[in-house]
Design an enzyme around this catalytic site. Structure first.
Site, short mmCIF file in Angstrom:
data_model
loop_
_atom_site.label_atom_id
_atom_site.label_comp_id
_atom_site.label_asym_id
_atom_site.label_seq_id
_atom_site.Cartn_x
_atom_site.Cartn_y
_atom_site.Cartn_z
CB SER A 9 -0.89 0.02 1.24
OG SER A 9 -1.39 1.33 1.41
CG HIS A 34 -3.79 -1.50 -1.70
ND1 HIS A 34 -4.92 -2.21 -2.05
CD2 HIS A 34 -4.17 -0.70 -0.67
CE1 HIS A 34 -5.93 -1.86 -1.27
NE2 HIS A 34 -5.50 -0.93 -0.43
CG ASP A 36 -5.00 2.56 0.66
OD1 ASP A 36 -5.98 1.80 0.57
OD2 ASP A 36 -3.89 2.19 1.10
CG MET A 38 -8.15 7.31 2.38
SD MET A 38 -7.30 7.28 3.96
CE MET A 38 -6.55 5.65 3.89
CG HIS A 68 -9.16 0.40 -0.68
ND1 HIS A 68 -8.57 0.18 0.55
CD2 HIS A 68 -10.51 0.44 -0.43
CE1 HIS A 68 -9.50 0.11 1.49
NE2 HIS A 68 -10.68 0.28 0.92
CG MET A 139 -11.59 -2.65 4.93
SD MET A 139 -10.13 -2.21 4.01
CE MET A 139 -9.17 -1.30 5.23
CG ASP A 177 -6.18 -2.71 3.00
OD1 ASP A 177 -5.11 -2.45 3.59
OD2 ASP A 177 -6.78 -1.86 2.30
#
Ligand code: DX5
Ligand code: ZN
Length: 230
Positions: A9, A34, A36, A38, A68, A139, A177
């Site tokens: 990640s 990965h 992320d 947000m 993600h 998760m 994850d």
């Protein structure tokens, strides 16, 4: 059984030299990136968007990029990530008003689609859409931050999902994850996962002191995975 994939990640990477960081973990043997996303709304943190995904592609990254999405709403941003070079796009069902439509939208854009389950999210979201899913992401922390501890109940949930996937006969990856490290990756695989996200476990401390540490950490993870038969 699908081949195991290690997915660093980049949330825990050094953003000031992101291209180099991604090159280094891939050269060290990682399989997928990965990514992320947000939005400071669905989760209380703000990270990166399609421009950064596109920048990694332009930099020369050819490995799959596993986006993600921790954003709400979801649909508006999906075509942007597809155009930016995403391979997988996963989202949280609570963040979409129409889960089936969002899954179709992702596949319609030519990407692989995935559903993400928070520790308290019921698996019933899978009931009527399993054949539209390429990846199930469990998760093992609450989303929003790197560096949290693995929540042990995720192991039972992994076993449940592994059974659902195997019973279906469908080709669906099972990703985990949050809090994945060299020390616990074997028991996570034994519970049924085949795709392992690790942020702080790979990019963690010692950035400037040991330039080869990614090789060593990923080799240790691969060795631990290799010791688990299924
Ligand atoms: C958390 C993110 C994770 C995070 C994992 O919301 O989805 O991908 O980067 O970080 P670690 O491996 O440090 O728990
Ligand atoms: Zn993630």
């Amino acid at each position: 059984m699908a081949v195991d994939l290690i997915a660093p990640s980049i949330l825990s990477a050094d953003f000031a030299k992101l291209g180099q960081e991604v090159d280094s973990v891939l050269a060290a043997g990682a399989d997928i990136v990965h990514f992320d996303v947000m939005d400071n709304h669905y989760v209380p943190n703000l990270t990166i968007g399609p421009l950064v995904c596109e920048a990694l592609r332009k930099h020369g990254v050819t490995a799959p990029i596993d986006v993600h999405l921790m954003v709400k709403p979801v649909d508006r941003i999906i075509p942007d990530f597809a155009a930016a070079g995403a391979t997988y796009i996963t989202f949280h069902p609570e963040a979409s008003e129409h889960v089936d439509r969002t899954l179709q939208l992702i596949r319609g854009e030519g990407c692989k689609a995935g559903l993400v389950f928070n520790p308290a999210t019921p698996l019933s979201y899978l009931d009527y859409v399993l054949e539209k899913v390429d990846m199930i992401l469990l998760m093992s922390v609450n989303p929003g931050f790197g560096g949290q501890s693995f929540i042990p109940s995720a192991l039972d949930k992994l076993r449940e999902v592994r059974e659902i996937i195997d019973d279906s006969g469908l080709d669906i990856r099972l990703e985990v994850d949050g809090g994945v490290k060299v020390d616990n990756i074997a028991e996570i695989k034994a519970a049924g996962a085949d795709t392992f996200v690790s942020g702080s476990g790979i990019f963690g401390k010692g950035k400037d002191t040991d330039p080869n540490r990614y090789d060593s950490i990923i080799a240790q993870m691969r060795a631990a995975l290799g010791r688990v038969g299924r």
